[in-house]
Design a protein around this motif. Structure first.
Motif, PDB file in Angstrom:
ATOM      1  N   MET A 252       0.902  -1.184   0.046  1.00 49.74           N
ATOM      2  CA  MET A 252      -0.086  -0.097  -0.054  1.00 49.74           C
ATOM      3  C   MET A 252       0.891   1.244   0.004  1.00 49.74           C
ATOM      4  N   LEU A 253       2.018   1.081   0.725  1.00 51.43           N
ATOM      5  CA  LEU A 253       2.775   2.363   0.892  1.00 51.43           C
ATOM      6  C   LEU A 253       3.483   2.682  -0.553  1.00 51.43           C
ATOM      7  N   ILE A 254       4.201   1.530  -1.268  1.00 50.64           N
ATOM      8  CA  ILE A 254       4.663   1.860  -2.399  1.00 50.64           C
ATOM      9  C   ILE A 254       3.691   2.296  -3.500  1.00 50.64           C
ATOM     10  N   GLU A 255       2.495   1.616  -3.403  1.00 46.81           N
ATOM     11  CA  GLU A 255       1.228   2.034  -4.511  1.00 46.81           C
ATOM     12  C   GLU A 255       1.140   3.599  -4.162  1.00 46.81           C
ATOM     13  N   ASN A 256       1.034   4.168  -3.156  1.00 45.93           N
ATOM     14  CA  ASN A 256       0.786   5.289  -2.615  1.00 45.93           C
ATOM     15  C   ASN A 256       1.952   6.099  -3.412  1.00 45.93           C
ATOM     16  N   PHE A 257       3.207   5.794  -3.246  1.00 48.75           N
ATOM     17  CA  PHE A 257       4.275   6.695  -3.920  1.00 48.75           C
ATOM     18  C   PHE A 257       4.337   6.557  -5.127  1.00 48.75           C
TER      19      PHE A 257
ATOM     20  N   ARG B  16      14.095  -0.500   4.186  1.00 46.48           N
ATOM     21  CA  ARG B  16      14.707   0.784   3.889  1.00 46.48           C
ATOM     22  C   ARG B  16      13.658   1.399   2.893  1.00 46.48           C
ATOM     23  N   VAL B  17      13.322   2.670   3.111  1.00 41.71           N
ATOM     24  CA  VAL B  17      12.485   3.624   2.509  1.00 41.71           C
ATOM     25  C   VAL B  17      12.945   4.898   2.521  1.00 41.71           C
ATOM     26  N   PHE B  18      13.050   5.791   1.277  1.00 42.64           N
ATOM     27  CA  PHE B  18      13.543   6.950   1.244  1.00 42.64           C
ATOM     28  C   PHE B  18      12.525   7.707   0.210  1.00 42.64           C
ATOM     29  N   TRP B  19      12.100   8.809   0.731  1.00 37.21           N
ATOM     30  CA  TRP B  19      11.250   9.575  -0.097  1.00 37.21           C
ATOM     31  C   TRP B  19      11.528  11.157  -0.233  1.00 37.21           C
ATOM     32  N   ALA B  20      11.406  11.829  -1.244  1.00 38.97           N
ATOM     33  CA  ALA B  20      11.543  13.340  -1.219  1.00 38.97           C
ATOM     34  C   ALA B  20      10.403  13.839  -2.206  1.00 38.97           C
ATOM     35  N   ASP B  21       9.741  14.985  -1.567  1.00 47.23           N
ATOM     36  CA  ASP B  21       8.820  15.609  -2.276  1.00 47.23           C
ATOM     37  C   ASP B  21       9.416  16.745  -3.315  1.00 47.23           C
ATOM     38  N   ALA B  22       8.249  17.342  -4.014  1.00 46.25           N
ATOM     39  CA  ALA B  22       8.702  18.207  -4.824  1.00 46.25           C
ATOM     40  C   ALA B  22       9.361  19.864  -4.065  1.00 46.25           C
ATOM     41  N   ILE B  23       8.944  19.973  -2.779  1.00 46.18           N
ATOM     42  CA  ILE B  23       9.157  21.049  -2.086  1.00 46.18           C
ATOM     43  C   ILE B  23      10.861  20.836  -1.625  1.00 46.18           C
TER      44      ILE B  23
ATOM     45  N   LYS C 172      12.840  15.547   2.773  1.00 44.77           N
ATOM     46  CA  LYS C 172      13.178  14.302   2.567  1.00 44.77           C
ATOM     47  C   LYS C 172      12.863  13.509   3.535  1.00 44.77           C
ATOM     48  N   THR C 173      12.487  12.245   3.654  1.00 46.46           N
ATOM     49  CA  THR C 173      12.363  11.400   4.801  1.00 46.46           C
ATOM     50  C   THR C 173      12.814   9.899   4.470  1.00 46.46           C
ATOM     51  N   ALA C 174      13.039   9.311   5.600  1.00 42.93           N
ATOM     52  CA  ALA C 174      13.786   7.995   5.544  1.00 42.93           C
ATOM     53  C   ALA C 174      13.318   7.181   6.757  1.00 42.93           C
ATOM     54  N   LEU C 175      13.104   5.937   6.583  1.00 47.51           N
ATOM     55  CA  LEU C 175      12.883   4.993   7.530  1.00 47.51           C
ATOM     56  C   LEU C 175      13.907   3.870   7.384  1.00 47.51           C
ATOM     57  N   LEU C 176      14.657   3.287   8.435  1.00 50.38           N
ATOM     58  CA  LEU C 176      15.694   2.317   8.417  1.00 50.38           C
ATOM     59  C   LEU C 176      15.268   1.171   9.253  1.00 50.38           C
ATOM     60  N   TYR C 177      15.521   0.127   8.843  1.00 50.40           N
ATOM     61  CA  TYR C 177      15.286  -0.962   9.769  1.00 50.40           C
ATOM     62  C   TYR C 177      16.471  -0.968  10.678  1.00 50.40           C
ATOM     63  N   ARG C 178      17.817  -0.819  10.253  1.00 50.21           N
ATOM     64  CA  ARG C 178      18.764  -0.754  11.038  1.00 50.21           C
ATOM     65  C   ARG C 178      19.686   0.565  10.823  1.00 50.21           C
ATOM     66  N   GLU C 179      20.504   0.843  11.848  1.00 46.56           N
ATOM     67  CA  GLU C 179      21.404   2.052  11.841  1.00 46.56           C
ATOM     68  C   GLU C 179      22.940   1.519  11.489  1.00 46.56           C
ATOM     69  N   ASP C 180      23.248   1.151  10.375  1.00 44.99           N
ATOM     70  CA  ASP C 180      24.289   0.413  10.393  1.00 44.99           C
ATOM     71  C   ASP C 180      25.074   1.123   8.976  1.00 44.99           C
ATOM     72  N   ILE C 181      26.510   0.718   8.573  1.00 41.84           N
ATOM     73  CA  ILE C 181      27.080   1.245   7.373  1.00 41.84           C
ATOM     74  C   ILE C 181      26.368   0.892   6.437  1.00 41.84           C
TER      75      ILE C 181
ATOM     76  N   PHE D 206      22.279   7.319   1.975  1.00 47.58           N
ATOM     77  CA  PHE D 206      22.852   8.574   1.259  1.00 47.58           C
ATOM     78  C   PHE D 206      23.026   8.420  -0.237  1.00 47.58           C
ATOM     79  N   GLU D 207      23.108   6.989  -0.574  1.00 48.43           N
ATOM     80  CA  GLU D 207      23.173   6.946  -2.100  1.00 48.43           C
ATOM     81  C   GLU D 207      21.667   7.468  -2.661  1.00 48.43           C
ATOM     82  N   ALA D 208      20.623   7.016  -2.082  1.00 52.11           N
ATOM     83  CA  ALA D 208      19.263   7.295  -2.288  1.00 52.11           C
ATOM     84  C   ALA D 208      19.150   8.815  -2.078  1.00 52.11           C
ATOM     85  N   PHE D 209      19.591   9.450  -1.259  1.00 46.57           N
ATOM     86  CA  PHE D 209      19.605  11.237  -1.374  1.00 46.57           C
ATOM     87  C   PHE D 209      20.356  11.534  -2.410  1.00 46.57           C
ATOM     88  N   ARG D 210      21.525  11.021  -2.753  1.00 51.06           N
ATOM     89  CA  ARG D 210      22.107  11.625  -3.888  1.00 51.06           C
ATOM     90  C   ARG D 210      21.264  11.409  -5.170  1.00 51.06           C
TER      91      ARG D 210
END
Length: 191
Positions: free
Chosen positions: A52-57, A81-88, A91-100, A107-111
């Motif tokens: 549902m989340l992916i279909e919404n995106f 892991r999920v990252f999204w950025a709107d037109a404004i 940017k928001t991200a959710l990570l299951y783990r906070e590891d390298i 950061f690659e998704a951000f780029r």
């Protein structure tokens, strides 16, 4: 009225509806009805929430080509892991783990969202995995990594003697020094 959008439970939803319709005498559903509805929705969504989340995106991306998202699931199709950025530019991200590995992915998704441009500055807390990953992913001549001032100031009592951190004169002088936009790095060390 859709209370699920503001993440409140059945009892509060029932009270809000009572206010909305002008009192309990105008209500057509009981608290139990609200609880049962919430239970049924949860049962219906179970196991479909990622889809549902992916279909919404995808719908958002169709409506606005500058909406960006990227996600990753594990072998059991659990979202990790999920990252999204709107037109404004939010940017928001959710990570299951906070590891390298997760921070590298983030950061690659951000780029990617920024047309493969490195940010000028990244402000983070003092996470060792994040620090390592920032150095690996971003060009240090273009991206400055800085620590969040809130984080730094909350660490002061831990880093200096407790008696010193409770001294109002010291803390006032320290804050004046830290928060002054006119203080240069060399001056800070002298103060």
């Amino acid at each position: 009225m859709d209370s699920s959008r503001v993440n409140i439970g059945a009892i509060k939803s029932h009270r809000l509806m009572k206010e909305h319709v002008g009192g309990y005498e105008n209500m057509t559903a009981s608290v139990t009805d609200f609880k049962n509805f919430q239970r049924d929705i949860t049962k219906h969504i179970k196991g479909k929430d990622v889809h549902m989340l992916i279909e919404n995106f995808k719908r958002k991306q169709q409506m606005c080509s500058s909406f960006f998202f990227k996600y990753e699931v594990d072998d059991k199709q659990h979202l990790i892991r999920v990252f999204w950025a709107d037109a404004i530019g939010r940017k928001t991200a959710l990570l299951y783990r906070e590891d390298i590995k997760s921070f590298k992915w983030l950061f690659e998704a951000f780029r990617n969202a920024m047309s493969d441009c490195d940010p000028t500055c990244l402000i983070t807390d003092q996470d060792p995995a994040m620090k390592i990953t920032i150095e690996r992913v971003f060009d240090s001549s273009r991206t400055r990594h800085r620590l969040c001032m809130w984080y730094i100031m909350n660490k002061v009592p831990e880093k200096v003697c407790l008696i010193v951190s409770q001294n109002e004169d010291f803390m006032s002088e320290f804050c004046n020094c830290v928060w002054s936009k006119h203080t240069k790095p060399g001056e800070f060390n002298e103060l």
